[in-house]
Design a protein around this motif. Structure first.
Motif, PDB file in Angstrom:
ATOM      1  N   HIS A 186       0.804  -1.280  -0.343  1.00 31.64           N
ATOM      2  CA  HIS A 186      -0.025  -0.032  -0.534  1.00 31.64           C
ATOM      3  C   HIS A 186       0.875   1.216   0.108  1.00 31.64           C
ATOM      4  N   LEU A 187       1.881   1.574  -1.309  1.00 36.94           N
ATOM      5  CA  LEU A 187       2.697   2.252  -0.785  1.00 36.94           C
ATOM      6  C   LEU A 187       2.235   3.397  -2.723  1.00 36.94           C
ATOM      7  N   ARG A 188       1.984   4.270  -2.397  1.00 38.67           N
ATOM      8  CA  ARG A 188       1.507   5.701  -3.293  1.00 38.67           C
ATOM      9  C   ARG A 188       2.730   5.943  -4.465  1.00 38.67           C
ATOM     10  N   ALA A 189       4.094   5.847  -3.562  1.00 30.79           N
ATOM     11  CA  ALA A 189       5.081   7.118  -4.491  1.00 30.79           C
ATOM     12  C   ALA A 189       6.490   5.940  -4.371  1.00 30.79           C
ATOM     13  N   ALA A 190       7.390   6.561  -4.985  1.00 31.50           N
ATOM     14  CA  ALA A 190       8.712   6.198  -4.764  1.00 31.50           C
ATOM     15  C   ALA A 190       9.846   7.207  -4.860  1.00 31.50           C
ATOM     16  N   VAL A 191      11.042   7.026  -4.254  1.00 32.28           N
ATOM     17  CA  VAL A 191      11.919   8.060  -4.456  1.00 32.28           C
ATOM     18  C   VAL A 191      13.376   6.748  -5.045  1.00 32.28           C
ATOM     19  N   LEU A 192      13.158   7.429  -6.592  1.00 29.32           N
ATOM     20  CA  LEU A 192      14.595   6.932  -7.316  1.00 29.32           C
ATOM     21  C   LEU A 192      15.901   6.969  -6.934  1.00 29.32           C
ATOM     22  N   VAL A 193      17.201   6.356  -6.180  1.00 29.77           N
ATOM     23  CA  VAL A 193      17.713   6.091  -6.000  1.00 29.77           C
ATOM     24  C   VAL A 193      18.338   5.279  -7.542  1.00 29.77           C
ATOM     25  N   THR A 194      19.745   6.532  -8.337  1.00 32.35           N
ATOM     26  CA  THR A 194      20.199   5.182  -8.823  1.00 32.35           C
ATOM     27  C   THR A 194      21.653   5.846  -9.466  1.00 32.35           C
ATOM     28  N   SER A 195      22.281   5.561 -10.239  1.00 28.15           N
ATOM     29  CA  SER A 195      23.202   6.770 -11.068  1.00 28.15           C
ATOM     30  C   SER A 195      22.867   7.251 -11.741  1.00 28.15           C
ATOM     31  N   ASP A 196      23.687   8.513 -12.025  1.00 27.16           N
ATOM     32  CA  ASP A 196      22.707  10.002 -12.959  1.00 27.16           C
ATOM     33  C   ASP A 196      23.291   9.090 -13.906  1.00 27.16           C
ATOM     34  N   ASP A 197      24.150   8.292 -15.130  1.00 29.60           N
ATOM     35  CA  ASP A 197      23.373   8.212 -16.457  1.00 29.60           C
ATOM     36  C   ASP A 197      22.709   7.664 -16.215  1.00 29.60           C
ATOM     37  N   HIS A 198      21.562   6.383 -15.299  1.00 31.31           N
ATOM     38  CA  HIS A 198      21.065   5.877 -15.694  1.00 31.31           C
ATOM     39  C   HIS A 198      19.081   6.212 -15.341  1.00 31.31           C
ATOM     40  N   VAL A 199      19.241   7.568 -13.934  1.00 30.69           N
ATOM     41  CA  VAL A 199      18.364   8.095 -13.720  1.00 30.69           C
ATOM     42  C   VAL A 199      16.449   8.125 -15.257  1.00 30.69           C
ATOM     43  N   ASP A 200      17.548   8.979 -16.116  1.00 30.76           N
ATOM     44  CA  ASP A 200      16.048   8.953 -17.184  1.00 30.76           C
ATOM     45  C   ASP A 200      15.680   7.684 -17.596  1.00 30.76           C
ATOM     46  N   ARG A 201      16.872   6.773 -17.678  1.00 25.01           N
ATOM     47  CA  ARG A 201      15.634   5.588 -17.789  1.00 25.01           C
ATOM     48  C   ARG A 201      14.944   4.815 -17.171  1.00 25.01           C
ATOM     49  N   ALA A 202      15.147   5.015 -15.894  1.00 27.39           N
ATOM     50  CA  ALA A 202      14.744   4.720 -14.390  1.00 27.39           C
ATOM     51  C   ALA A 202      13.821   4.612 -14.785  1.00 27.39           C
ATOM     52  N   ARG A 203      13.890   6.468 -14.881  1.00 22.71           N
ATOM     53  CA  ARG A 203      12.506   7.384 -15.109  1.00 22.71           C
ATOM     54  C   ARG A 203      11.524   6.168 -15.739  1.00 22.71           C
ATOM     55  N   ALA A 204      11.706   6.993 -16.799  1.00 24.69           N
ATOM     56  CA  ALA A 204      10.638   6.085 -18.051  1.00 24.69           C
ATOM     57  C   ALA A 204       9.937   4.656 -18.340  1.00 24.69           C
ATOM     58  N   ALA A 205      10.552   3.758 -16.939  1.00 16.56           N
ATOM     59  CA  ALA A 205      11.082   2.778 -16.847  1.00 16.56           C
ATOM     60  C   ALA A 205       9.658   2.978 -15.699  1.00 16.56           C
ATOM     61  N   PHE A 206       9.373   3.272 -14.761  1.00 14.75           N
ATOM     62  CA  PHE A 206       9.148   3.344 -13.725  1.00 14.75           C
ATOM     63  C   PHE A 206       7.656   3.569 -13.968  1.00 14.75           C
ATOM     64  N   ASP A 207       7.734   4.982 -14.886  1.00 14.93           N
ATOM     65  CA  ASP A 207       6.424   5.633 -15.492  1.00 14.93           C
ATOM     66  C   ASP A 207       5.504   4.808 -15.906  1.00 14.93           C
ATOM     67  N   ASP A 208       5.975   3.702 -17.325  1.00 15.89           N
ATOM     68  CA  ASP A 208       5.993   2.607 -17.915  1.00 15.89           C
ATOM     69  C   ASP A 208       4.942   1.663 -17.247  1.00 15.89           C
ATOM     70  N   ALA A 209       5.683   1.727 -16.196  1.00 14.84           N
ATOM     71  CA  ALA A 209       5.092   0.790 -14.712  1.00 14.84           C
ATOM     72  C   ALA A 209       4.341   0.990 -13.810  1.00 14.84           C
TER      73      ALA A 209
END
Length: 205
Positions: free
Chosen positions: A150-173
């Motif tokens: 029952h968690l409504r949102a996330a804060v992503l922690v990853t590498s600088d060169d990976h964060v855009d791809r990660a954000r897009a994947a989490f948005d899609d999910a």
């Protein structure tokens, strides 16, 4: 160089005023292992500070491949250090560690959880996804864990060169991302800092 030492001490004083403690060399002790650069000073003077969040927002630390011996690579330790600080700033937030790809019988998620527990994080705060083998799987598996708890949102922690791809994947999910933190945009992995005032000493890098 003398001017670097004095600038370092001045920056340490400024950082200490925000609650951090600088481990820069004092008189009669060894110098820091690496010289302070202009880029390091810029990171301290304009840091990307973690946010404060409630118990319905997860701190999600994305994995990075282990060595064949099952040990943490330097980049994964940098992510964990940033994630640890975010977790301290948001003490009610659960922490999700996501990453499979086992090496020597150990998954990324399990190795990451072990590191966080050694740093003083309560094991009860840590949710593990030991199955993801890609960024897309990180996102999908995290979405399932978040729904389960029952968690409504996330804060992503990853590498600088990976964060855009990660954000897009989490948005899609379908994961609502309310913040991002990378080691590259924070001062603590770059300078000899301790965070004693916010929690226990970090495991060695």
């Amino acid at each position: 160089m003398v001017w670097v030492t004095w600038i370092t001490r001045g920056v340490c004083a400024a950082v200490a005023a925000t609650g951090f403690v600088c481990a820069a060399a004092q008189a009669g002790t060894a110098e820091p292992p690496a010289p302070v650069t202009v880029q390091d000073l810029h990171r301290v003077l304009t840091p990307a500070l973690p946010g404060t969040y409630g118990d319905d927002i997860a701190v999600v630390i994305l994995g990075y491949g282990l060595t064949p011996e099952g040990t943490l690579r330097a980049e994964l330790i940098r992510r964990l250090r940033a994630g640890f600080v975010q977790a301290v700033f948001a003490p009610w937030s659960p922490i999700i560690v996501t990453g499979g790809n086992p090496q020597a019988g150990l998954t990324e998620a399990d190795a990451m959880a072990d590191w966080l527990v050694a740093a003083g994080i309560d094991p009860a705060r840590i949710l593990r996804d030991p199955h993801a083998d890609s960024t897309v799987a990180n996102a999908r598996n995290t979405a399932a864990l978040m729904a389960e708890h029952h968690l409504r949102a996330a804060v992503l922690v990853t590498s600088d060169d990976h964060v855009d791809r990660a954000r897009a994947a989490f948005d899609d999910a379908g994961v609502l991302v309310v913040g991002e933190l990378t080691p590259d945009l924070t001062p603590w992995p770059a300078l000899p800092l301790r965070i004693d005032q916010f929690g226990p000493a970090l495991p060695p890098a």
